[in-house]
Design a protein around this motif. Structure first.
Motif, PDB file in Angstrom:
ATOM      1  N   TYR A  24       0.730  -1.166   0.040  1.00 58.61           N
ATOM      2  CA  TYR A  24      -0.037   0.140  -0.084  1.00 58.61           C
ATOM      3  C   TYR A  24       0.781   1.215   0.029  1.00 58.61           C
ATOM      4  N   PHE A  25       1.809   1.089   0.853  1.00 61.00           N
ATOM      5  CA  PHE A  25       2.733   2.410   0.859  1.00 61.00           C
ATOM      6  C   PHE A  25       3.528   2.719  -0.084  1.00 61.00           C
ATOM      7  N   ASN A  55       1.302   3.950  -2.795  1.00 63.88           N
ATOM      8  CA  ASN A  55       0.790   5.270  -2.630  1.00 63.88           C
ATOM      9  C   ASN A  55       1.756   6.354  -2.970  1.00 63.88           C
ATOM     10  N   GLU A  56       2.847   6.155  -2.892  1.00 64.74           N
ATOM     11  CA  GLU A  56       4.111   6.697  -3.268  1.00 64.74           C
ATOM     12  C   GLU A  56       3.985   6.932  -4.695  1.00 64.74           C
ATOM     13  N   GLU A  96       1.769   9.324  -5.968  1.00 68.07           N
ATOM     14  CA  GLU A  96       2.020  10.662  -5.743  1.00 68.07           C
ATOM     15  C   GLU A  96       3.049  11.150  -6.570  1.00 68.07           C
ATOM     16  N   GLU A 136      15.823  17.046  -2.057  1.00 69.52           N
ATOM     17  CA  GLU A 136      14.935  16.000  -2.045  1.00 69.52           C
ATOM     18  C   GLU A 136      14.710  15.463  -3.627  1.00 69.52           C
ATOM     19  N   ASP A 138      13.885   8.777  -4.035  1.00 70.72           N
ATOM     20  CA  ASP A 138      13.105   8.417  -2.818  1.00 70.72           C
ATOM     21  C   ASP A 138      12.496   7.187  -2.844  1.00 70.72           C
ATOM     22  N   PHE A 139      11.611   7.068  -4.010  1.00 72.35           N
ATOM     23  CA  PHE A 139      10.799   6.034  -4.146  1.00 72.35           C
ATOM     24  C   PHE A 139      11.744   4.787  -4.216  1.00 72.35           C
ATOM     25  N   LEU A 153      12.836   3.776  -0.926  1.00 74.24           N
ATOM     26  CA  LEU A 153      11.394   3.368  -0.229  1.00 74.24           C
ATOM     27  C   LEU A 153      11.064   1.944  -0.541  1.00 74.24           C
ATOM     28  N   ARG A 162      -4.411   6.777 -11.187  1.00 74.57           N
ATOM     29  CA  ARG A 162      -4.926   6.002  -9.953  1.00 74.57           C
ATOM     30  C   ARG A 162      -5.743   4.809 -10.171  1.00 74.57           C
ATOM     31  N   VAL A 174      -4.348  -2.696  -5.752  1.00 77.42           N
ATOM     32  CA  VAL A 174      -4.525  -1.867  -4.430  1.00 77.42           C
ATOM     33  C   VAL A 174      -5.746  -1.038  -4.461  1.00 77.42           C
ATOM     34  N   ARG A 183      -8.750   3.615  -1.993  1.00 76.65           N
ATOM     35  CA  ARG A 183      -8.663   4.296  -1.033  1.00 76.65           C
ATOM     36  C   ARG A 183      -7.307   4.632  -0.182  1.00 76.65           C
ATOM     37  N   PHE A 184      -6.640   3.720  -0.906  1.00 70.94           N
ATOM     38  CA  PHE A 184      -5.020   3.753  -0.221  1.00 70.94           C
ATOM     39  C   PHE A 184      -4.113   4.840  -0.902  1.00 70.94           C
ATOM     40  N   ILE A 217      -4.085   7.925  -1.671  1.00 73.83           N
ATOM     41  CA  ILE A 217      -4.270   9.246  -1.393  1.00 73.83           C
ATOM     42  C   ILE A 217      -3.198  10.136  -1.115  1.00 73.83           C
ATOM     43  N   PHE A 239       2.759   4.718   7.231  1.00 69.98           N
ATOM     44  CA  PHE A 239       1.843   5.083   6.162  1.00 69.98           C
ATOM     45  C   PHE A 239       1.065   6.293   6.789  1.00 69.98           C
ATOM     46  N   GLU A 266       0.945  10.102   5.695  1.00 65.38           N
ATOM     47  CA  GLU A 266      -0.244  10.810   5.327  1.00 65.38           C
ATOM     48  C   GLU A 266      -0.292  12.153   6.108  1.00 65.38           C
ATOM     49  N   GLU A 277     -12.877  14.752  -3.225  1.00 71.12           N
ATOM     50  CA  GLU A 277     -11.654  14.416  -2.103  1.00 71.12           C
ATOM     51  C   GLU A 277     -11.649  15.172  -0.987  1.00 71.12           C
ATOM     52  N   ASP A 316     -10.312  11.616   4.652  1.00 67.47           N
ATOM     53  CA  ASP A 316      -9.440  10.610   4.182  1.00 67.47           C
ATOM     54  C   ASP A 316      -8.609  10.018   5.154  1.00 67.47           C
ATOM     55  N   LEU A 350      -8.205   6.493   6.785  1.00 65.40           N
ATOM     56  CA  LEU A 350      -7.005   5.653   6.762  1.00 65.40           C
ATOM     57  C   LEU A 350      -6.449   5.089   8.176  1.00 65.40           C
ATOM     58  N   MET A 410      -8.599   2.204   9.058  1.00 62.69           N
ATOM     59  CA  MET A 410      -8.242   0.945   8.416  1.00 62.69           C
ATOM     60  C   MET A 410      -6.854   0.573   8.870  1.00 62.69           C
ATOM     61  N   MET A 466      -3.490  -8.898   1.727  1.00 62.26           N
ATOM     62  CA  MET A 466      -4.575  -8.299   0.810  1.00 62.26           C
ATOM     63  C   MET A 466      -5.705  -9.005   0.849  1.00 62.26           C
ATOM     64  N   ILE A 475       8.029  10.904   3.113  1.00 65.02           N
ATOM     65  CA  ILE A 475       8.174  11.563   1.645  1.00 65.02           C
ATOM     66  C   ILE A 475       6.993  11.799   0.858  1.00 65.02           C
TER      67      ILE A 475
END
Lengths: 964, 964
Positions: free
Chosen positions: A639-640, A643-644, A647, A728, A733-734, A737, A949, A958, A961-962, A964, B640, B644, B728, B733, B737, B740, B770, B964
């Protein structure tokens, strides 16, 4: 003096009443200093008011004994039967040809051609019967009474033409326009001046045209020739080709045909217009630096031909609109495209002081062998007609033009209207004013000679008129004054066509190559529909870039070389040349839109999967079937990571908001847009008092695109060299991660081509508590663990990969089941937007399958890691056949950003630039362009974000809702 | 005609050479039509060139036989000893008083006071010896030769003053300025005109002042009085208080004291300036709608007093700078603050046609009982000096002003310079031009009377001069013309002081209350240093809002009521009133900065903790000590949630980028900023040809703040009512989160006050794969599980809490150990930036402690959930004492956003607005204001983001790499 006073506003017309102090009647005069009516010093029998109303005067029959103006005068009554003398201070008897009129208290006027005498030439008083007298004497031979009526003088004007006569009287049959001709006159019927439709009677024309014609023709009188020529100019050069005396200009042309030409002003060019305008005798070298002036000169004449000297045209001589001197004179700075218009109350034109009626002969001053020369400059009168209705001068065929020399700005004297029909004139003002409504000076560069030389500039004038009635009803006129420059663009056209042709062809070929590379990566061997569609989009992208380079190149070239030229060799694109450029510019933007749409669509449908390397830890007891129940692996790391990833989808390499603000700052606030004017002045800061030439869309494009790209480049430098290193780097960074989360990312950009981020934890696990995480990180910092790379002892975590067909088939097979279920539509057993059991199962299968593949654990499906060859890198393709075995190519660390905005900065930047420029092209406002660009960019990012998304949720399973 | 021709530029001066065709010499004349030199028709013995050079004339001794201008003349030689007659067409002998001069071929001139005669009055030829002759005759008594020299006329001028004489000759001792006085003259020594420093000799003054003085004084000659007055005006009204004839104005004042005043123009006001300007007789009701005009009128006079009529001042009569008529006339639209200046080449002032020297008496036209009246308007000449050097007119004390009536714009006639000293004049041009450099019209509203009435407007003129030498060297002059309006602001000042005083006092009291509430929440009972600091910041915040409301209110009031007034009752703030307003505005911004800084600092130091409710699942075998080794709970959910939280820290309720773009769009592009001009015109779209009055900072502030707040309000509506509901809501949210992820958030905003987000999963677990996550979500959707609230069967997840002191102490105690270790500085055993063992331990302790507290499992520390009373909500405090037992108050679902930008939108919005307005105040440019505002907002957000991240890492022990 009474101060703080106010008093009734009176004019001299209000001072008609008589005051009656002490029973006597007194006249009132208007005291000009007090603005009041005041009483005369003596009563009405003594004093009256002067004709101007500003002082008192003695009544007839009274002489002055004091006169110091105003009411400071004193009158004394004359003896009976005596009148006041002409000088006012004496009384005289009326004798010899005149008698005393007891009514008017004056001597009756002398008979015609008789002169009243009170003193002889030497001032001796005329006496009669011992008293001072006024007598009448008949004028001698060859003399007539002068204008003042106090002396007989030689009638030279009449004697000039009729030297044989001795009397100063003239036979009415010989009289025309006040001139006595020796022969009987055959009267002409010319009495009108043309209007833009119809014509107007002119008392002046009627009176003078005959005399001027005869005097010029028969006596070569220069003044008469001037008047006749000016009347022809006033009739807008209109003539009939048939010989005859029907128009003023016909008269002019008749004389011109007869006479030696030296005596009559030059009005018409006899050559055809194109020949006149082709001349190359103007040897001035015009330069922008130092700024040359268009050295127009005019010889100025009054209506009767009096020469007023030769003047420059600066100071608004040819501009009806008033303005500051510097703004008016800007019209004649060479290379300044000039436009001036305004609204003037038409009634002002009747003011003959402000708008003097003058005639101008146009010249250009230039220097030749060190000596100042005058070049006769042509004028095109659009109202010129030959044989009534032939309006060739309004057409574009210069061969048919009849060019001329002399013109006028305003005729507010001679268009007197119809009050010559015998009726009393209702007004002393002319019924019409005819004026030069539109003046356009057109300068053409002589490109064949070079050296900043020009062909004879052409001044085009369109006359119009306004009637007194309309003017008094408040009509306004809007005269215009324009100066424009042009040059032959044949050489440019050739270069333009070659550039577009060559580069477009190369572009299409390149797009074809890209399509081939794509179809290889997509695993399509035939040219199918998808290939054609892709080809179209590739062509769009490539041609868009090509067109951008060409249009920007042209705009920038013209911008720089126009502004920086010293000796003038360049003017702006115009007409179809400009439209072609504009079309290319529009195409560049439209094609770029297609490319961006394609890019967004591709990115929003990319196949992506997060591989979780984590192994289940421990057990949760025994299942019913006896197998151990495994402790489930937490999905939160996935999820993390998802999510990243979500983003960074629309992250840009540069800050696009700052970009817009910075660009608007430089263009609008600092004032770079001021350089885009159509004049030689390239300064950023311009005085608000100076003339602001209109801005050129091409120049605006050049400066806007340049600033946009430069600011972007500086930003790119800042982010690449500084910010991403020290602050940054979201992409880096991704990857970090992923490593920490023990998650690999498997992206298939095309069916058999993609990117891989190896995120397997160096520990083999990451799903643990804070303490262990902390220890793990500490160990890695101390280099106590292995390296993160896919190959042992390497750091290389990211790869470009070409995949074997079998892998793709397997992937699709697993997903197909899920897709089929989805396609079946909403069912009872399926929650809206939720996951199905099947999908979860598919997730597990793919996770297993891909991790096994990466681990080289599949016999039939393997891959090999290698470097791309230089040629492969340059050509952006892979030579090795991946049909059986995949290849992982080491990359630069962020090849996967091709699936993000981040890796497509160039495309997006060009899109932004073109968008910004095209909005400015339409709205001519950089602030609005910035605002619209911001909004469009945000909408595109929003679409990409939303689509990305959805795609992410669909492909990685995924839940949204995660994300965001 | 040769066409396309060019020829050398010649003037008539170039036609001096003689041509010699056929051996004869021929003179050349300048053909004005061909712009060329041409040859006369007869050789040099016959013909010469006329004095103007444009035609040929017969030489003396030759008479004309043909004369049609140019070279079309013919001359015939006279017989020997004969001269050409005056009319040119005859030859005459010279007799009786004149003889033939064989050299010049003319008759010698007659003796003084003799008249040459060729014809008698009736045109009869004078003959002598049978041939036509020219004779001389002596002028009779009381006559002298006229100006043309062809007749003797009565010398009325001399006889007027000396009626007894019979000769027209005058004793030089009686002569002054060409006027013969009956008595001997005592000469005056006045011959100069003043300059701004020094003075200039004037031939005109020297010649005319004596005669004008005597004629006016002794003979009451109106013209003479006018000349004397005008000379006084030209000497800038300067006079000595001592009686004497040392200055022109002294002469004027001497006559004024003697004479009845009716004969001499009114120049000086005898009242003191403040009395003149206090007058209330102007009864015009000035309105903005319909637009009133300032109906100035001038009585126009020439130098010698000739009245030229009364004119309006429109069309630039009083404005030396040229411009379009509409822009010039805008100066007299009532209520338009007008400023005009330009740079004029000084040499243009010497053009007496363009700049005519006239004298003006200033009036204002108004209507009283239906009749037009003229009100004499005062003029203040700043150059006026009494007793040399006394410059009271330049001061601000209106009581000392000497006001006057008449003025001139340009003196380019009489300041002839020093060429009267006897040396030859080097130039016929005056050596100096003196002109009205600065003109300022100052209109004051008569607020006591109301009804749009004004006091007499004052025109202030400052003269300056420019010398011919400087002008010819290219000097420029910069005349200015200003119109300004003012009113008494006493009433305003009272209102202003009351508003500021009252509201500020209330504000300070409110800030004190807030400090008390704060200290309760912070658990501080005494007024300590922290309380004082907080009080200062609270005062900042409250006063900033108060000042904003006041300044905006004033600006908006003036903006609306100035623009919308019909009958004028309001002008703009000026001087100290404006500065006070400005100070308040600046203070509002400075205090708002303090408030924002305080807010950011508070938010960046808030205590926050993520409580993980997850229980360890299963075991990982047995430890060495026999206890089971628990499967560690994954930290990733905490990561996570922290990630957020980090992201929503700087989220705003409105899109602040769009906000800026929209505001700039409306102000700059749509043109709302055009309404901020200092004139009655409130239109958004203004013609570029019209005069653009300067914009008023206060108006700009009003319109900018209004647009900023309105756009923000619309955005707020959009986001609150639409976007957050349907698209949104980041805050909502985040709460989702938490639920959850099975994570609660415990925030202590102050020591004993904070917010709690209850995120305990309804399952009691979340750390799973999952499949289970999917099932859990499905169940929740189907309502198969409990609700998320803290209390059973409630949905309330968020709370405001007041905490018992003991809890805080415990929290600090645990963290203190960590803090101490951190404070010990870098040590060998501690990694840079990493976590220590102690910290991880502290994390576990606090997690345990807080989750126990929430579970009501601590006996000594408990809490109770309740609703806030209405009063508590309104007063933003809690009444219940939480020293022993905590209270959790149900909230609106997002009370915790007080720790985020999201919950402080109002403060930030006002900060943005004030920042935007203050940048515009300085730069007068909304685009720049937008750019700077954007940058500052981003910097503030960056600081908040950075500080918030550090704080989050420190307080929640989540490594920054995951934020991040």
């Amino acid at each position: 003096l009474e101060e703080n006073e106010y008093f009734q506003l009176v004019t001299k017309d209000d001072c008609t009443t008589e005051t009656q102090p002490g029973g006597q009647q007194f006249k009132q005069y208007f005291n000009t200093e007090k603005m009041k009516c005041e009483t005369c010093s003596q009563n009405t029998s003594f004093q009256d008011v002067s004709s101007d109303g500003y002082s008192c005067v003695c009544r007839p029959g009274y002489r002055y004994s004091k006169d110091f103006g105003g009411s400071n005068i004193e009158c004394v009554v004359c003896e009976s039967q005596k009148a006041r003398s002409a000088d006012g201070w004496r009384c005289v008897t009326c004798n010899s040809g005149t008698t005393f009129n007891n009514q008017t208290k004056t001597c009756v006027p002398c008979a015609a051609n008789n002169v009243p005498v009170e003193r002889t030439v030497n001032g001796a008083l005329v006496t009669s019967g011992g008293s001072q007298a006024r007598i009448c004497q008949r004028c001698s031979a060859n003399t007539s009474l002068n204008v003042e009526g106090n002396r007989c003088e030689r009638c030279t004007m009449l004697l000039k033409l009729n030297p044989s006569v001795s009397s100063c009287s003239c036979d009415p049959n010989n009289l025309a326009g006040g001139v006595c001709f020796p022969t009987t006159i055959v009267p002409l019927t010319i009495s009108t001046l043309p209007l833009s439709s119809g014509s107007v009677e002119s008392a002046y024309v009627k009176e003078h045209v005959q005399a001027a014609y005869l005097m010029c023709k028969d006596f070569v009188n220069i003044t008469a020739c001037q008047i006749l020529s000016n009347l022809c100019v006033l009739s807008w050069y209109r003539y009939d080709d048939s010989p005859g005396t029907t128009t003023t200009c016909n008269l002019y042309r008749l004389i011109l045909a007869d006479l030696q030409k030296d005596y009559i002003p030059w009005l018409y060019y006899s050559q055809e217009g194109n020949r006149v305008l082709d001349d190359d005798k103007l040897t001035t070298e015009y330069t922008f630096s130092p700024a040359s002036l268009l050295e127009y000169r005019v010889g100025r004449y009054t209506l009767n031909g009096t020469y007023l000297g030769i003047s420059p045209v600066t100071g608004g001589l040819l501009q009806l609109c008033s303005d500051t001197t510097s703004r008016l004179n800007a019209a004649y700075t060479f290379g300044t495209y000039y436009e001036q218009t305004c609204s003037i109350p038409a009634i002002e034109l009747w003011d003959t002081k402000t708008y003097q009626m003058e005639f101008y002969d146009l010249y250009i001053e230039f220097t030749r062998f060190g000596e100042q020369q005058l070049y006769s400059a042509p004028v095109k009168i659009n109202n010129l007609e030959v044989n009534r209705g032939d309006t060739d001068n309004r057409g574009t065929d210069s061969q048919k033009w009849t060019l001329s020399r002399r013109f006028f700005m305003v005729d507010n004297v001679v268009s007197t209207g119809t009050d010559t029909t015998g009726g009393a004139a209702t007004s002393t003002l002319p019924q019409y004013v005819r004026y030069a409504k539109d003046i356009e000076i057109s300068v053409t560069l002589d490109s064949t000679l070079g050296n900043g030389r020009i062909f004879p500039p052409l001044m085009t004038i369109t006359y119009d008129q306004v009637s007194l009635a309309n003017a008094q009803a408040g009509a306004t006129i809007t005269p215009t004054f324009k100066v424009k420059y042009s040059m032959s663009l044949v050489a440019y056209l050739k270069d333009f066509q070659i550039a577009v042709g060559t580069l477009s062809t190369l572009g299409v070929i390149f797009a074809g190559y890209k399509t081939w590379a794509w179809s290889k990566r997509a695993g399509r061997l035939a040219i199918d529909f998808a290939a054609i569609v892709n080809f179209i989009f590739f062509v769009s992208g490539v041609l868009s870039n090509v067109f951008f380079v060409i249009t920007f190149g042209i705009a920038f070239y013209f911008f720089i070389f126009y502004k920086r030229q010293s000796v003038v060799y360049l003017f702006l694109l115009e007409g179809s040349y400009y439209e072609e450029w504009l079309g290319l510019f529009g195409s560049a933007f439209a094609l770029k839109c297609l490319q961006v749409a394609h890019m967004v669509a591709t990115q929003c449908t990319v196949d992506i999967f997060f591989i979780d390397w984590e192994k289940p830890k421990g057990t949760l007891g025994i299942k019913a079937d006896g197998s151990k129940k495994e402790n489930p692996v937490s999905i939160w790391r996935t999820y993390f990571a998802a999510n990243e990833w979500n983003e960074i989808q629309t992250c840009r390499k540069i800050n696009h908001i700052f970009q817009i603000f910075a660009v608007v700052f430089f263009l609008n606030y600092v004032g770079f847009e001021n350089t885009a004017t159509k004049d030689p002045n390239g300064q950023v800061v311009k005085s608000s008092g100076d003339y602001q030439a209109p801005s050129d869309p091409m120049f605006r494009y050049a400066i806007a695109a340049l600033v946009y790209l430069l600011v972007a480049f500086v930003q790119w430098l800042f982010f690449t060299l500084f910010y991403e290193r020290f602050f940054e780097d979201k992409v880096r960074d991704f990857v970090d991660l992923c490593s920490m989360a023990n998650i690999s990312v498997f992206i298939m950009h095309q069916a058999q081509y993609g990117y891989y981020i190896h995120g397997r934890s160096v520990y083999g696990k990451a799903d643990t508590n804070m303490k262990e995480m902390f220890e793990m990180m500490k160990k890695e910092e101390k280099d106590l663990v292995g390296q993160r790379g896919l190959l042992p002892n390497t750091e290389q975590q990211t790869f470009v990969m070409t995949l074997p067909r079998k892998l793709r088939l397997k992937y699709e097979e697993v997903l197909l089941a899920v897709a089929l279920e989805s396609a079946a539509g909403p069912q009872a057993g399926k929650e809206k937007g939720g996951l199905t059991e099947k999908q979860v199962e598919a997730y597990n299968i793919i996770n297993k399958f891909l991790s096994t593949f990466i681990d080289h654990s599949l016999k039939s499906l393997d891959y090999q890691i290698r470097d791309k060859t230089l040629l492969e890198s340059i050509m952006d393709t892979e030579f090795l056949d991946a049909s059986e075995k995949g290849y992982f190519y080491n990359d630069n660390g962020h090849s996967f950003d091709q699936c993000l905005f981040y890796g497509n900065e160039m495309t997006l930047l060009l899109f932004d630039t073109l968008l910004f420029c095209i909005v400015d092209l339409i709205a001519k406002n950089f602030v609005l362009a910035g605002i619209i660009t911001y909004i469009i960019i945000e909408i595109v990012a929003l679409i990409r974000d939303h689509g990305g998304r959805k795609n992410l949720a669909k492909k990685t399973l995924v839940d949204e809702r995660f994300l965001i």
